[in-house]
Design a protein around this motif. Structure first.
Motif, mmCIF file in Angstrom:
data_model
loop_
_atom_site.group_PDB
_atom_site.id
_atom_site.type_symbol
_atom_site.label_atom_id
_atom_site.label_comp_id
_atom_site.label_asym_id
_atom_site.label_seq_id
_atom_site.Cartn_x
_atom_site.Cartn_y
_atom_site.Cartn_z
ATOM 1 N N LYS A 190 43.761 -4.106 73.493
ATOM 2 C CA LYS A 190 42.845 -3.075 72.959
ATOM 3 C C LYS A 190 43.459 -1.681 73.062
ATOM 4 O O LYS A 190 42.800 -0.685 72.760
ATOM 5 N N GLY A 191 44.709 -1.604 73.556
ATOM 6 C CA GLY A 191 45.376 -0.301 73.663
ATOM 7 C C GLY A 191 45.149 0.403 74.984
ATOM 8 O O GLY A 191 45.438 1.600 75.122
ATOM 9 N N LYS A 192 44.636 -0.317 75.975
ATOM 10 C CA LYS A 192 44.333 0.325 77.268
ATOM 11 C C LYS A 192 45.581 0.434 78.146
ATOM 12 O O LYS A 192 46.562 -0.280 77.943
ATOM 13 N N THR A 193 45.481 1.339 79.110
ATOM 14 C CA THR A 193 46.540 1.512 80.101
ATOM 15 C C THR A 193 46.066 0.882 81.398
ATOM 16 O O THR A 193 44.959 1.172 81.856
ATOM 17 N N ILE A 194 46.897 0.020 81.987
ATOM 18 C CA ILE A 194 46.498 -0.702 83.199
ATOM 19 C C ILE A 194 47.539 -0.452 84.284
ATOM 20 O O ILE A 194 48.728 -0.708 84.082
ATOM 21 N N LEU A 195 47.077 0.086 85.418
ATOM 22 C CA LEU A 195 47.935 0.277 86.594
ATOM 23 C C LEU A 195 47.580 -0.789 87.612
ATOM 24 O O LEU A 195 46.407 -0.973 87.932
ATOM 25 N N ILE A 196 48.602 -1.464 88.140
ATOM 26 C CA ILE A 196 48.370 -2.558 89.084
ATOM 27 C C ILE A 196 49.240 -2.359 90.320
ATOM 28 O O ILE A 196 50.408 -1.998 90.201
ATOM 29 N N THR A 197 48.669 -2.584 91.508
ATOM 30 C CA THR A 197 49.510 -2.764 92.693
ATOM 31 C C THR A 197 49.365 -4.218 93.116
ATOM 32 O O THR A 197 48.276 -4.792 93.031
#
Length: 236
Positions: free
Chosen positions: A176-183
Motif C-alpha cells: 500500500k506504499g507504507k513505510t515500516i520500521l522493524i527491530t
C-alpha cells in the motif's frame, strides 16, 4: 518519510545516541539492528516523541516533530512489551483503543479472524499467554491505516502460523506504499522481510543499505556472519 540530523541523547553520563544522521524514504521495510545498548530503542522512542533528544532534529513527512503531537496520528506502533490492564477483556481493550484514537476502523474484525482471536475476546488480558497477548498487540497496531508503522520485536512469542500471517500482513502494508520500521533479534526474519537495514553501533549509524551490500562490505556470504563480523571487528 523520516529525516534525522545530528541526534544526540544521553541518560546521565551514559551517551546512547551520538550524532545520528538518517534518511528513511517513503515506502518499504527497514530493519533497525544493533547489539544491546546500541541505541535502537532510544532512536525509535525519539521518533515516537517518548524520548526527548538533547540535540538534533527529527522531521516526519517534511515537518519537525518538536512541539507537535499531531504527527503521532500518522504512526502505528507495536511496543516490545505491551502492558495491558489485566482486568480488561480483549474486546474491551480493542474498543477502548478505537475510542482513544478516534479513528473509524472495521479492519479489526479481519485481523481478529486472521490471528484466530475469537475464542479470547471475552477473556481477561491477565489470563492470556504471552503469545496470545502479542496477537492482540498486533491487532491493535494494524487495525488503523497510518503511513508509518513501527514494530519493536514483532515476532516475540508467536507460533509458526501466526508468524506467517505477520509476514503476509507486513508485505500487504508495504504494497500500500507504507513505510515500516522493524527491530528484531531474529536474523532470518530480518533477512526475509527487509528492503534495507540500518545498523547502529555505539550510538551511531554504522551501516545503511541492503543485506547484499552489507555482505559485500564485510566479505561474508551470509547475513548472520556479516553481522557477526561487524561485532567482532568492533570488539577486537
Amino acid at each position: 518519510m523520516i529525516n534525522i540530523q545530528n541526534l544526540h541523547k544521553k541518560f546521565g553520563k551514559n551517551i546512547v545516541l551520538s550524532g545520528v544522521n538518517l534518511d528513511i524514504k517513503e515506502g518499504g521495510i527497514f530493519a533497525v539492528l544493533g547489539p544491546n545498548g546500541s541505541g535502537k530503542t532510544t532512536l525509535i522512542k525519539s521518533i515516537l516523541g517518548m524520548v526527548i533528544p538533547n540535540k538534533g532534529t527529527i522531521n516526519l513527512l517534511g515537518k519537525s516533530i518538536k512541539n507537535n503531537s499531531d504527527y503521532r496520528n500518522k504512526i502505528d506502533y507495536l511496543p516490545q512489551i505491551a502492558n495491558f490492564p489485566n482486568n480488561l477483556k480483549v474486546k474491551e481493550l480493542i474498543t477502548m483503543i478505537k475510542d482513544l484514537r478516534g479513528n473509524k476502523t472495521t479492519h479489526d474484525d479481519d485481523l481478529i479472524n486472521q490471528f484466530k482471536l475469537q475464542p479470547f475476546l471475552d477473556k481477561k488480558l491477565g489470563n492470556l499467554s504471552g503469545g496470545t497477548k502479542q496477537k492482540v498487540n498486533l491487532v491493535l497496531t494494524f487495525m488503523f491505516d497510518s503511513p508509518l508503522i513501527i514494530l519493536d520485536e514483532p515476532t516475540s512469542g508467536l507460533d509458526p502460523i501466526s508468524l506467517l500471517r505477520l509476514k503476509d500482513l507486513i508485505q500487504s502494508e508495504k504494497a500500500k506504499g507504507k513505510t515500516i520500521l522493524i527491530t528484531s533479534h531474529i536474523m532470518s526474519f530480518v533477512e526475509e522481510i527487509s528492503d534495507e537495514i540500518v545498523f547502529l553501533l555505539e550510538g551511531q549509524i554504522y551501516f545503511k543499505g541492503t543485506i547484499n551490500e552489507l555482505k559485500e562490505k564485510t566479505n561474508q556470504t551470509d547475513f548472520e556472519h556479516a553481522i557477526a563480523s561487524i561485532l567482532t571487528e568492533n570488539h577486537a
